[in-house]
Design a protein around this motif. Sequence first.
Motif, mmCIF file in Angstrom:
data_model
loop_
_atom_site.group_PDB
_atom_site.id
_atom_site.type_symbol
_atom_site.label_atom_id
_atom_site.label_comp_id
_atom_site.label_asym_id
_atom_site.label_seq_id
_atom_site.Cartn_x
_atom_site.Cartn_y
_atom_site.Cartn_z
ATOM 1 N N ASN A 426 52.049 -5.741 138.564
ATOM 2 C CA ASN A 426 52.736 -4.810 137.671
ATOM 3 C C ASN A 426 52.500 -5.167 136.219
ATOM 4 O OD1 ASN A 426 54.404 -2.794 139.129
ATOM 5 N ND2 ASN A 426 55.236 -4.621 140.126
ATOM 6 N N LEU A 429 54.821 0.269 132.832
ATOM 7 C CA LEU A 429 54.236 1.558 132.471
ATOM 8 C C LEU A 429 54.467 1.873 130.994
ATOM 9 C CD1 LEU A 429 54.916 4.044 135.411
ATOM 10 C CD2 LEU A 429 52.735 3.208 134.578
ATOM 11 N N GLN A 432 51.694 0.351 129.110
ATOM 12 C CA GLN A 432 50.450 1.083 129.319
ATOM 13 C C GLN A 432 50.442 2.384 128.502
ATOM 14 O OE1 GLN A 432 49.075 1.427 133.443
ATOM 15 N NE2 GLN A 432 50.623 -0.062 134.062
ATOM 16 N N TYR A 484 51.353 0.629 139.573
ATOM 17 C CA TYR A 484 51.660 1.846 138.814
ATOM 18 C C TYR A 484 50.702 1.949 137.639
ATOM 19 C CZ TYR A 484 56.016 1.418 141.431
ATOM 20 O OH TYR A 484 56.938 1.285 142.431
ATOM 21 N N GLN A 485 50.123 3.150 137.465
ATOM 22 C CA GLN A 485 49.122 3.324 136.425
ATOM 23 C C GLN A 485 49.262 4.678 135.744
ATOM 24 O OE1 GLN A 485 45.055 2.289 137.654
ATOM 25 N NE2 GLN A 485 45.898 1.199 139.418
ATOM 26 N N LEU A 486 48.698 4.739 134.538
ATOM 27 C CA LEU A 486 48.648 5.978 133.779
ATOM 28 C C LEU A 486 47.199 6.391 133.573
ATOM 29 C CD1 LEU A 486 51.317 5.128 131.046
ATOM 30 C CD2 LEU A 486 51.645 6.522 133.097
ATOM 31 N N ILE A 495 50.910 10.301 134.427
ATOM 32 C CA ILE A 495 50.867 9.437 135.600
ATOM 33 C C ILE A 495 49.555 9.648 136.348
ATOM 34 C CG2 ILE A 495 51.925 8.970 137.852
ATOM 35 C CD1 ILE A 495 53.575 7.929 135.621
ATOM 36 N N SER A 567 56.312 -1.404 125.285
ATOM 37 C CA SER A 567 56.161 0.027 125.105
ATOM 38 C C SER A 567 56.411 0.322 123.650
ATOM 39 C CB SER A 567 57.159 0.784 125.955
ATOM 40 O OG SER A 567 57.512 1.990 125.364
#
Length: 602
Positions: A426, A429, A432, A484-486, A495, A567
């Motif tokens: 992880n 997000l 990212q 989890y990725q963007l 997403i 973030s």
Amino acid sequence: MRKLLIFTFFFIAFYLCNSQNTDYYNRMQHVFGNIDKTKVTTGYLKEFGIRFNEVEAYNGVISTNNLVDKTQWQSLYSSLYTMRVGTVAQNMVAPNTVFDNLKTEQANSTEDVLVAAQYYNYQQYKTNAQTNGDVTVNNDRIYDVAGRNPYDTKTIFGVAPLKKQLQGNTFTFKLPSSLIYSNSGLTISQVQVDFDNGQGYQTIALNTAQSITYTSGGEKELKVKFVYSGGPTLYSHSKIWVDYIAPQGGTTARFNGSGKTTQIITGNPWQGSSTSGLVTVELAPGHTQLTKPLIVVEGFDPDNSFNYNRLINTANVGGINRVINLGSELTLNQAIEDEGYDLVFIDFLNSTDYIQRNAYMVEKVIAWVNTEKNKNNNPNVEENVVLGMSMGGLVARYALRDMEINQETHDTKLYISHDVPHQGANVPLAYQAMVRHLVGEQISLPVFFSLFNVNILDITDIAPDLEDGLALLQSPAAQQMLIYQLQGTGDNVSINNSTLHDSFSTEYSNMGYPQQNGIRNIAIANGSECGTPLGFADNATILDVNEKIDLPYVISILTLGTINALSVNPLKFLSTVVSTNTDIKAQFNLKALPNLQSKNIY
């Protein structure tokens, strides 16, 4: 994934501003449209530009708040670039060109560290310019008074090494004349540097390598002095970190690299392409050939900073020169040698490549090891032990199991999983989103009355390392590990629901663990076996900043280690008032993922 997280912390320092700010444009035109540009004799006016850091602090006098690293150096240059007024400074080289030059020259240099310098004179309004009658202000517009000079002339001076971390004991430094940027016509008569090695200031020659030896590691403060003929003497300082490795043959480790051999081994193609690894072998005392191999597979190492010397000589992350018995001060390095193991270290030439591709290379290494240890019918040979660190554990497990599936003998008795993300990794997000958003952002600077003539700048022109951050997130290995990725950049971040992680995870899980000839599979993990939480609730705020700041402020936050996941809500506007600096208004909000809900995290 440790390296990926380190990169993420680093890149947050490069947040900047949103391009759409017509209010800023209108106010700049309103305020400065009537000034006499010819009075700005340097071509640079501080109040007209955008300060990406506290430019006033870098005045050629060493203080506690003007350390210069590569990031600060670039911020100074970018700030100057936005200060250009009239035609005098219009030929200043664009930031992206300069920063590319820094990167290219360091990458192509035979010296360990190149040093870059900048010395510029600029002007700013006198604090009493209005009350003293140098200018008049009417309806928030500035008007010059004939025969009066409203400006003070100031200096920006900064010198920075292009690398911040070194491993070893002796290094070469060089200051190329091509990396000295200036608007001064003065001639440099002498350059001196105190490398913090106990020798004090040493005179160095431009374009000439200077060899510097350290006898200890840790943080080193470099102090630089430029003496100009008929001009000032200017000072700058910076810091580097030395991971000290004793000279070859030293006593800091049993495995000291004195008898190592290295070679490059290339794997079979995977999906049409192959990759290679640098394989280093150091035999245990008394061994004339590989007899009892311990094969160590490195982890995710995108900047190729981890190598065999670091493995055997350091006590930090990944190093085996670590005390494991306080009573006898026995190190892990010594214990491995005492057990008669021959070290075989696999250093990925490209750790960001597909895990399968690097696994095929590891298979070739294992096959080569087996050939080497059996070539003389040595009766003392033993089965291999394979240890994978972090991502290297994924690569090693895949390689061993793939050999079994293809009816190949890996002759391995023990597989050690050392802190390996078998079920994925992880990176928040929110972080990212920050990297992807900023890569797609721009700064638009106004063009009016010929006061300012600059093309639109991408954020990456001023913060080129952001592109490295995006490349890292989009690298095959990172995508295969990240749960989890963007996708997308700028305002088109969304997403990513069809990731490489899903296909790799399914394949990897279906393969299972190695099982040939009763191989043992064991795991070591850095963390809590009790499921201890990380200390913040679902969707909790990790960091919240909402104030006028300079870039070093956030850098200092990062240095204190207060950010665990990252973030950024990109800066929404630039604030400016009459006769003051244009600073940056920053709004940051970092949130953890919510629990099975749809909530804002960025």
